[in-house]
Design a protein around this motif. Structure first.
Motif, PDB file in Angstrom:
ATOM      1  N   SER A 122      11.802  17.629  39.101  1.00 33.86           N
ATOM      2  CA  SER A 122      12.037  16.317  39.418  1.00 33.86           C
ATOM      3  C   SER A 122      12.239  15.363  38.230  1.00 33.86           C
ATOM      4  CB  SER A 122      10.942  15.724  40.466  1.00 33.86           C
ATOM      5  OG  SER A 122       9.810  15.713  39.780  1.00 33.86           O
ATOM      6  N   PRO A 123      12.617  14.226  38.553  1.00 32.02           N
ATOM      7  CA  PRO A 123      12.465  13.431  37.204  1.00 32.02           C
ATOM      8  C   PRO A 123      11.112  12.945  36.995  1.00 32.02           C
ATOM      9  CG  PRO A 123      14.186  12.625  38.876  1.00 32.02           C
ATOM     10  CD  PRO A 123      13.236  13.684  39.588  1.00 32.02           C
ATOM     11  N   MET A 124      10.712  12.727  35.445  1.00 34.98           N
ATOM     12  CA  MET A 124       9.303  12.433  35.199  1.00 34.98           C
ATOM     13  C   MET A 124       9.302  11.363  34.082  1.00 34.98           C
ATOM     14  SD  MET A 124       7.898  16.257  34.969  1.00 34.98           S
ATOM     15  CE  MET A 124       9.177  16.922  33.781  1.00 34.98           C
ATOM     16  N   ILE A 125       8.227  10.685  34.212  1.00 38.36           N
ATOM     17  CA  ILE A 125       7.999   9.716  33.166  1.00 38.36           C
ATOM     18  C   ILE A 125       6.823   9.961  32.385  1.00 38.36           C
ATOM     19  CG2 ILE A 125       7.544   7.137  32.523  1.00 38.36           C
ATOM     20  CD1 ILE A 125       9.824   6.627  34.744  1.00 38.36           C
ATOM     21  N   ARG A 126       6.512   9.796  31.228  1.00 37.85           N
ATOM     22  CA  ARG A 126       5.234   9.853  30.473  1.00 37.85           C
ATOM     23  C   ARG A 126       4.494   8.728  30.749  1.00 37.85           C
ATOM     24  NH1 ARG A 126       3.615  14.004  27.775  1.00 37.85           N
ATOM     25  NH2 ARG A 126       5.889  14.965  27.389  1.00 37.85           N
ATOM     26  N   GLU A 127       3.055   8.934  31.133  1.00 36.01           N
ATOM     27  CA  GLU A 127       2.161   7.745  31.164  1.00 36.01           C
ATOM     28  C   GLU A 127       1.026   8.313  30.743  1.00 36.01           C
ATOM     29  OE1 GLU A 127       3.934   4.887  34.663  1.00 36.01           O
ATOM     30  OE2 GLU A 127       2.150   6.075  35.010  1.00 36.01           O
TER      31      GLU A 127
ATOM     32  N   LYS B 177       5.673  12.764  38.010  1.00 33.62           N
ATOM     33  CA  LYS B 177       6.897  12.745  38.858  1.00 33.62           C
ATOM     34  C   LYS B 177       7.218  11.368  39.185  1.00 33.62           C
ATOM     35  CE  LYS B 177       6.299  17.482  40.612  1.00 33.62           C
ATOM     36  NZ  LYS B 177       6.157  18.219  41.864  1.00 33.62           N
ATOM     37  N   THR B 178       8.737  11.176  39.366  1.00 35.82           N
ATOM     38  CA  THR B 178       9.182   9.680  39.673  1.00 35.82           C
ATOM     39  C   THR B 178      10.438  10.108  40.579  1.00 35.82           C
ATOM     40  OG1 THR B 178       9.707   7.634  38.924  1.00 35.82           O
ATOM     41  CG2 THR B 178      10.373   9.449  37.429  1.00 35.82           C
ATOM     42  N   THR B 179      11.324   9.035  40.639  1.00 34.88           N
ATOM     43  CA  THR B 179      12.524   9.097  41.188  1.00 34.88           C
ATOM     44  C   THR B 179      13.521   9.001  40.270  1.00 34.88           C
ATOM     45  OG1 THR B 179      12.600   6.776  41.531  1.00 34.88           O
ATOM     46  CG2 THR B 179      11.533   8.083  43.382  1.00 34.88           C
ATOM     47  N   TYR B 180      14.836   9.386  40.515  1.00 36.02           N
ATOM     48  CA  TYR B 180      15.945   9.072  39.553  1.00 36.02           C
ATOM     49  C   TYR B 180      16.171   7.795  39.245  1.00 36.02           C
ATOM     50  CZ  TYR B 180      17.820  14.085  39.564  1.00 36.02           C
ATOM     51  OH  TYR B 180      18.214  15.281  39.258  1.00 36.02           O
ATOM     52  N   GLU B 181      15.930   6.845  40.234  1.00 37.59           N
ATOM     53  CA  GLU B 181      16.110   5.394  39.978  1.00 37.59           C
ATOM     54  C   GLU B 181      15.108   5.024  38.924  1.00 37.59           C
ATOM     55  OE1 GLU B 181      15.946   7.020  42.938  1.00 37.59           O
ATOM     56  OE2 GLU B 181      18.053   6.512  43.542  1.00 37.59           O
ATOM     57  N   GLU B 182      13.836   5.150  39.036  1.00 36.83           N
ATOM     58  CA  GLU B 182      12.979   4.734  38.064  1.00 36.83           C
ATOM     59  C   GLU B 182      13.244   5.263  36.919  1.00 36.83           C
ATOM     60  OE1 GLU B 182       8.090   3.903  37.568  1.00 36.83           O
ATOM     61  OE2 GLU B 182       8.814   5.707  38.969  1.00 36.83           O
TER      62      GLU B 182
ATOM     63  N   ILE C 216       9.067   8.548  18.424  1.00 36.13           N
ATOM     64  CA  ILE C 216      10.153   7.619  18.988  1.00 36.13           C
ATOM     65  C   ILE C 216      10.448   7.834  20.537  1.00 36.13           C
ATOM     66  CG2 ILE C 216      11.409   7.173  16.935  1.00 36.13           C
ATOM     67  CD1 ILE C 216      13.415   8.989  17.948  1.00 36.13           C
ATOM     68  N   PRO C 217      10.513   6.841  21.293  1.00 37.07           N
ATOM     69  CA  PRO C 217      10.903   7.011  22.829  1.00 37.07           C
ATOM     70  C   PRO C 217      11.892   7.938  22.839  1.00 37.07           C
ATOM     71  CG  PRO C 217      10.820   4.687  22.243  1.00 37.07           C
ATOM     72  CD  PRO C 217      10.772   5.542  20.858  1.00 37.07           C
ATOM     73  N   LEU C 218      11.638   8.994  23.511  1.00 38.22           N
ATOM     74  CA  LEU C 218      12.628  10.320  23.678  1.00 38.22           C
ATOM     75  C   LEU C 218      13.074  10.502  25.135  1.00 38.22           C
ATOM     76  CD1 LEU C 218      14.078  12.686  22.473  1.00 38.22           C
ATOM     77  CD2 LEU C 218      11.721  14.095  22.522  1.00 38.22           C
ATOM     78  N   ILE C 219      14.195  10.405  25.329  1.00 38.33           N
ATOM     79  CA  ILE C 219      14.855  10.985  26.836  1.00 38.33           C
ATOM     80  C   ILE C 219      15.545  12.166  26.995  1.00 38.33           C
ATOM     81  CG2 ILE C 219      16.264   9.889  28.792  1.00 38.33           C
ATOM     82  CD1 ILE C 219      15.903   7.264  26.659  1.00 38.33           C
ATOM     83  N   GLN C 220      15.417  13.141  28.041  1.00 33.78           N
ATOM     84  CA  GLN C 220      15.831  14.362  27.969  1.00 33.78           C
ATOM     85  C   GLN C 220      16.651  14.396  29.246  1.00 33.78           C
ATOM     86  OE1 GLN C 220      13.448  17.885  29.171  1.00 33.78           O
ATOM     87  NE2 GLN C 220      14.605  18.991  27.668  1.00 33.78           N
ATOM     88  N   ILE C 221      17.866  14.786  29.302  1.00 35.31           N
ATOM     89  CA  ILE C 221      18.767  15.439  30.376  1.00 35.31           C
ATOM     90  C   ILE C 221      18.969  16.546  30.384  1.00 35.31           C
ATOM     91  CG2 ILE C 221      20.866  14.887  31.680  1.00 35.31           C
ATOM     92  CD1 ILE C 221      21.146  11.968  30.494  1.00 35.31           C
ATOM     93  N   ASP C 222      18.690  17.618  31.190  1.00 31.57           N
ATOM     94  CA  ASP C 222      18.659  19.178  31.039  1.00 31.57           C
ATOM     95  C   ASP C 222      18.414  19.799  32.409  1.00 31.57           C
ATOM     96  OD1 ASP C 222      18.479  21.826  30.254  1.00 31.57           O
ATOM     97  OD2 ASP C 222      18.498  21.041  28.349  1.00 31.57           O
TER      98      ASP C 222
ATOM     99  N   LEU D  96       7.951  16.885  24.299  1.00 34.94           N
ATOM    100  CA  LEU D  96       7.872  15.573  23.674  1.00 34.94           C
ATOM    101  C   LEU D  96       8.627  14.210  24.579  1.00 34.94           C
ATOM    102  CD1 LEU D  96       9.294  16.998  20.219  1.00 34.94           C
ATOM    103  CD2 LEU D  96       6.962  16.904  21.002  1.00 34.94           C
ATOM    104  N   ALA D  97       9.148  14.539  25.614  1.00 30.87           N
ATOM    105  CA  ALA D  97      10.061  13.643  26.013  1.00 30.87           C
ATOM    106  C   ALA D  97       9.081  12.717  26.761  1.00 30.87           C
ATOM    107  CB  ALA D  97      11.023  14.142  27.044  1.00 30.87           C
ATOM    108  N   ASP D  98       9.454  11.288  26.746  1.00 31.87           N
ATOM    109  CA  ASP D  98       9.048  10.244  27.450  1.00 31.87           C
ATOM    110  C   ASP D  98       9.521  10.093  28.867  1.00 31.87           C
ATOM    111  OD1 ASP D  98       7.159   8.934  25.409  1.00 31.87           O
ATOM    112  OD2 ASP D  98       9.199   9.350  24.507  1.00 31.87           O
ATOM    113  N   VAL D  99      11.039  10.319  29.090  1.00 33.31           N
ATOM    114  CA  VAL D  99      11.593  10.323  30.438  1.00 33.31           C
ATOM    115  C   VAL D  99      12.411  11.724  30.401  1.00 33.31           C
ATOM    116  CG1 VAL D  99      13.232   9.283  31.794  1.00 33.31           C
ATOM    117  CG2 VAL D  99      11.892   7.836  30.013  1.00 33.31           C
TER     118      VAL D  99
END
Length: 429
Positions: free
Chosen positions: A49-54, A60-65, A358-364, A373-376
């Protein structure tokens, strides 16, 4: 349900004869693919599922967030970097370039760290090439230079070059001569007819000696070049001239050794010279299944194949300055979006250290070292299995990836489209 003639989304060969059995929206058997292709198509570990680092941990989170967070990071960034793109569809690549232009970002692809010297060389001297189908049906001399495709492209020799019987190669393997140039005896060299071991960093000199002999200047060639005796070089040139149809495949052993684009330009020039005597072609061995596609799409839309910088409001290209590793090593970018790639596993340490800052976003679709390392993290559907799309084989032939089962995740294209929409919403466009 049995599905035939499926394309394998693993390597640049894009094998198109795979047989897949599907039961209850799940692939239960894959036939004809290599071991790696089977593993990919059967579906190994996925990002659930989508994830955000905190607080240092991914939740885990939603695609929208996750998409809102991604758009916020990229919009607030002064120097965003967007990298990867070789293992997704051309449609997703197109959407990524549109997003990069909107953000004024640098967009670069995996060519930057593998066949960038090949792009630079062919921009100077062209590329006398052909299709893999022509090679299967016509080639009687096959040369691999700095490429161990027995391991990197497991079905390449059995499907397109050394082993198959073609229209004009009815004897199959018996009627073909396979030659390998490399600094060490690889798995490919072990099944070749001729292994030519050259000293590390001596590719340019060996290629130059072959061209000199071909031009009739045998006397100027010393007794040994790059560890190869002169007599052997003369024998090689004679074999090249006397072949009916020859092809020279080259890999990163040529593109990333001393001389880089000059090696490739010399290899292409050798093939051009050989066409005065017989039919000869040259082809880079591309790794990721659609790395050829992203260079095509990027060139159509920006005029450049990789390392494109939109910071000036228009495409700007200067490899060595705008290529990803250089941008990271200078600590220049302040956010990064990584699509279908794993730079944390392959980039130099200094580059990875900056990615971690740096803020790092991954789509995979799959977890890898970059995930750590990813934040999103935005999980994607697998192109060629869960969603359809266009990909380019290593010989530049576009092929259509098929959808075999219903996806459980959004496609790369849909994720990027939603990010772009959110960015425009934040900016009030």
């Amino acid at each position: 349900m049995i599905i035939t003639d499926v394309l394998c989304p693993f390597c640049g060969d894009l094998c198109d004869d795979i047989i897949v059995e599907v039961e209850g929206n799940k692939i239960i058997e894959v036939k004809e693919a290599c071991e790696t292709g089977v593993s990919k198509m059967m579906g190994h570990e996925r990002i659930a599922s989508p994830m955000i680092r905190e607080d240092g941990k991914l939740r885990k989170t939603t695609y929208e967030e996750a998409i809102d967070k991604t758009a916020e990071i990229l919009t607030n960034s002064l120097r965003p970097l967007m990298y990867g793109w070789g293992s997704t569809t051309c449609e997703a690549d197109e959407k990524g370039i549109e997003l990069a232009e909107e953000l004024g970002a640098i967009i670069d692809n995996t060519t930057s760290v593998c066949h960038a010297p090949s792009i630079l060389a062919l921009q100077n001297v062209g590329l006398p090439s052909c299709t893999l189908g022509q090679i299967k049906n016509r080639a009687d001399l096959i040369i691999y230079w700095g490429s161990n495709q027995a391991e990197a492209h497991p079905r390449h020799m059995s499907k397109y070059t050394s082993f198959p019987k073609g229209f004009f190669t009815q004897e199959g393997r018996k009627g073909k001569h396979v030659m390998v140039f490399d600094v060490r005896k690889t798995t490919t060299a072990e099944v070749a007819d001729d292994f030519v071991q050259i000293l590390p960093g001596e590719d340019y000199r060996v290629l130059s000696a072959l061209r000199a002999i071909l031009a009739g200047a045998v006397d100027v060639v010393p007794s040994s070049v790059g560890g190869v005796p002169k007599e052997k070089l003369v024998e090689i040139v004679n074999r090249m001239k006397n072949s009916k149809f020859g092809v020279l495949f080259f890999g990163m052993g040529l593109t990333q050794s001393k001389g880089k684009p000059y090696n490739v330009a010399n290899a292409i020039s050798l093939v051009r010279d050989l066409n005065a005597h017989t039919k000869f072609a040259v082809m880079p061995m591309r790794g990721h299944y659609n790395v050829t596609g992203i260079t095509q799409v990027c060139t159509w839309l920006t005029g450049f194949a990789f390392a494109v910088d939109f910071a000036r409001g228009r495409p700007w290209y200067n490899p060595g300055e705008t290529s990803t590793v250089d941008v990271l090593n200078r600590g220049e970018c302040d956010s990064a979006l990584i699509v279908a790639s794993d730079p944390a596993a392959h980039f130099p340490r200094k580059s990875v250290e900056h990615l971690a800052k740096i803020p790092l976003i991954q789509i995979d679709p799959y977890p890898n070292l970059t995930t750590e390392l990813a934040d999103v993290v935005l999980p994607a559907a697998i192109a060629g299995i869960e969603v359809e799309g266009t990909a380019y084989r290593m010989d530049g032939v576009p092929l259509r990836l098929r959808k075999l089962i219903e996806p459980t995740h959004l496609s790369d294209e849909e994720i990027l489209s939603r990010i772009l929409g959110k960015v425009r919403e934040i900016r009030g466009d």
